[in-house]
Design a protein around this motif. Structure first.
Motif, PDB file in Angstrom:
ATOM      1  N   THR A  48       0.117  26.911 -44.658  1.00  0.00           N
ATOM      2  CA  THR A  48       0.614  25.421 -43.861  1.00  0.00           C
ATOM      3  C   THR A  48       1.697  25.141 -42.483  1.00  0.00           C
ATOM      4  O   THR A  48       1.305  24.837 -41.870  1.00  0.00           O
ATOM      5  CB  THR A  48       0.810  24.233 -45.026  1.00  0.00           C
ATOM      6  N   CYS A  49       2.856  25.893 -42.454  1.00  0.00           N
ATOM      7  CA  CYS A  49       3.641  26.440 -41.638  1.00  0.00           C
ATOM      8  C   CYS A  49       3.010  27.209 -40.816  1.00  0.00           C
ATOM      9  O   CYS A  49       3.298  26.837 -39.064  1.00  0.00           O
ATOM     10  CB  CYS A  49       5.014  26.913 -42.348  1.00  0.00           C
ATOM     11  N   GLU A  51      -0.274  26.376 -39.774  1.00  0.00           N
ATOM     12  CA  GLU A  51      -0.688  25.781 -38.822  1.00  0.00           C
ATOM     13  C   GLU A  51      -0.139  24.847 -37.996  1.00  0.00           C
ATOM     14  O   GLU A  51      -0.199  24.763 -37.259  1.00  0.00           O
ATOM     15  CB  GLU A  51      -1.744  25.135 -40.256  1.00  0.00           C
ATOM     16  N   VAL A  52       1.061  24.534 -39.274  1.00  0.00           N
ATOM     17  CA  VAL A  52       1.915  23.591 -37.972  1.00  0.00           C
ATOM     18  C   VAL A  52       2.391  24.178 -37.400  1.00  0.00           C
ATOM     19  O   VAL A  52       2.824  23.281 -35.991  1.00  0.00           O
ATOM     20  CB  VAL A  52       2.842  23.522 -38.908  1.00  0.00           C
ATOM     21  N   PRO A  62       5.709  19.116 -32.896  1.00  0.00           N
ATOM     22  CA  PRO A  62       3.562  19.458 -34.048  1.00  0.00           C
ATOM     23  C   PRO A  62       3.365  17.815 -33.931  1.00  0.00           C
ATOM     24  O   PRO A  62       4.567  16.954 -33.853  1.00  0.00           O
ATOM     25  CB  PRO A  62       4.261  19.860 -35.642  1.00  0.00           C
ATOM     26  N   GLN A  65      -0.138  14.756 -37.477  1.00  0.00           N
ATOM     27  CA  GLN A  65      -0.712  14.363 -38.885  1.00  0.00           C
ATOM     28  C   GLN A  65      -0.308  15.830 -39.240  1.00  0.00           C
ATOM     29  O   GLN A  65      -0.577  16.382 -41.077  1.00  0.00           O
ATOM     30  CB  GLN A  65      -2.576  14.720 -38.578  1.00  0.00           C
ATOM     31  N   HIS A  66      -0.001  16.770 -38.629  1.00  0.00           N
ATOM     32  CA  HIS A  66       0.900  18.598 -39.018  1.00  0.00           C
ATOM     33  C   HIS A  66       1.656  18.441 -39.756  1.00  0.00           C
ATOM     34  O   HIS A  66       2.346  18.545 -41.122  1.00  0.00           O
ATOM     35  CB  HIS A  66       0.659  19.235 -37.763  1.00  0.00           C
ATOM     36  N   ILE A  67       2.625  17.783 -39.056  1.00  0.00           N
ATOM     37  CA  ILE A  67       4.247  16.830 -39.519  1.00  0.00           C
ATOM     38  C   ILE A  67       3.960  16.457 -40.941  1.00  0.00           C
ATOM     39  O   ILE A  67       4.404  16.861 -41.599  1.00  0.00           O
ATOM     40  CB  ILE A  67       4.950  15.855 -38.885  1.00  0.00           C
ATOM     41  N   GLU A  68       2.363  15.285 -41.279  1.00  0.00           N
ATOM     42  CA  GLU A  68       2.998  15.138 -42.703  1.00  0.00           C
ATOM     43  C   GLU A  68       2.441  16.371 -43.618  1.00  0.00           C
ATOM     44  O   GLU A  68       2.708  15.451 -44.616  1.00  0.00           O
ATOM     45  CB  GLU A  68       1.712  13.804 -42.514  1.00  0.00           C
ATOM     46  N   LYS A  69       1.045  16.892 -42.904  1.00  0.00           N
ATOM     47  CA  LYS A  69       0.949  17.823 -44.619  1.00  0.00           C
ATOM     48  C   LYS A  69       1.785  18.705 -44.798  1.00  0.00           C
ATOM     49  O   LYS A  69       2.058  19.044 -45.953  1.00  0.00           O
ATOM     50  CB  LYS A  69       0.028  18.495 -43.239  1.00  0.00           C
ATOM     51  N   LEU A  70       2.357  18.531 -43.860  1.00  0.00           N
ATOM     52  CA  LEU A  70       3.756  19.757 -43.487  1.00  0.00           C
ATOM     53  C   LEU A  70       5.066  18.646 -44.748  1.00  0.00           C
ATOM     54  O   LEU A  70       5.266  19.336 -46.048  1.00  0.00           O
ATOM     55  CB  LEU A  70       4.776  20.729 -43.493  1.00  0.00           C
TER      56      LEU A  70
END
Length: 282
Positions: A48-49, A51-52, A62, A65-70
């Motif tokens: 995930t890191c 990707e983010v 970022p 949506q990437h912030i929330e995923k991580l």
């Protein structure tokens, strides 16, 4: 690293929810789903890191949506997922130790991001410091910690001078900062996020009990790229006069002056090898 006040009571979608398979082979589809479900939490964090922080750079935040995923991935990580137990020697002090020793476990670092764990025994302190141009995710894995954090007041108090050289201080300058957080936090806490100019970019940590914090920095500290860690002393607002301030009298307790410091005292940080589950650097 920053810590938010809210507790981890969000449910939402699971971070490990899988996308729809496009293959026509049901057997292969099921096999892929099983492989993804079995991915170790630390492997999921690493992937995930990647990707983010694929486009990480100084001051680059970022996408939401990437912030929330991580944040969701960190929210699911437990101490045992990174090989930690409260009874480990990193979380104890002896009578002979004048200063509680802090241990930093390095997990991974590249130009885009870094991952590591701070292990603090009771009364251990990480002094007031900053994260210039960086986005930082933090997860309190266990224990109770006191957090005090600040943001620079330049944008919050536009009519107030934010850099002064009071007669009491020859050098360096002091700068006005707004207190963002000043409270105790106990695990489980929602993973926190601090941004280059918001969320408590300058902060200090004091272990109320033995505790551990998983930190993800994107991008990591880098002197050549201007991301140097600066440490500060804090002074109450009343210590220096600021006749031009627009801050109402009743709000001034929420502001302090921060002064850069060159020498750190009463702190001992020791590096340690990460001994938790391994991950593949794909």
């Amino acid at each position: 690293m920053g810590i938010e006040r809210s507790l981890a009571d969000r449910k939402g979608k699971s971070f490990c929810e899988l996308p729809k398979e496009t293959t026509n082979s049901n057997g292969r589809s099921r096999k892929n789903r099983r492989r993804q479900r079995k991915m170790l939490p630390v492997q999921m964090l690493f992937e995930t890191c990647k990707e983010v922080f694929a486009s990480a750079g100084t001051g680059i935040i970022p996408p939401p949506q990437h912030i929330e995923k991580l944040r969701s991935v960190l929210d699911a990580i437990r101490p045992e997922d990174v090989g930690l137990k409260p009874e480990m020697p990193y979380f104890r002090t002896s009578a002979a130790q004048r200063i509680p020793k802090i241990t930093y476990m390095h997990i991974y670092e590249c130009k885009k991001f870094s991952m590591g764990i701070f292990c603090l025994p009771p009364s251990g302190v990480i002094p007031l410091h900053n994260h210039p141009g960086m986005t930082v995710f933090s997860k309190l894995l266990f224990g109770t910690m006191h957090i005090k954090s600040y943001d620079w007041a330049a944008d919050l108090v536009p009519h107030s001078p934010t850099n002064l050289k009071p007669s009491q201080i020859q050098s360096p300058e002091v700068r006005l900062a707004k207190i963002k957080v000043d409270a105790d936090f106990s695990a489980p806490c929602t993973p926190s996020i601090l941004y280059p100019a918001d969320g408590g970019n300058m902060h200090c940590f004091t272990a109320v009990t033995a505790c551990a914090v998983l930190d993800v920095l994107g991008p990591p500290y880098s002197d050549p790229d201007g991301r140097h860690c600066t440490y500060y002393l804090n002074h109450p607002f009343s210590k220096f006069s600021d006749d031009g301030t627009s801050i109402p009298e009743e709000e001034r307790k929420g502001y302090e002056w921060l002064q850069e410091r060159e020498k750190l005292e009463n702190i001992e940080v020791k590096g340690a090898l990460y001994g938790g589950p391994k991950f593949v650097e794909s």
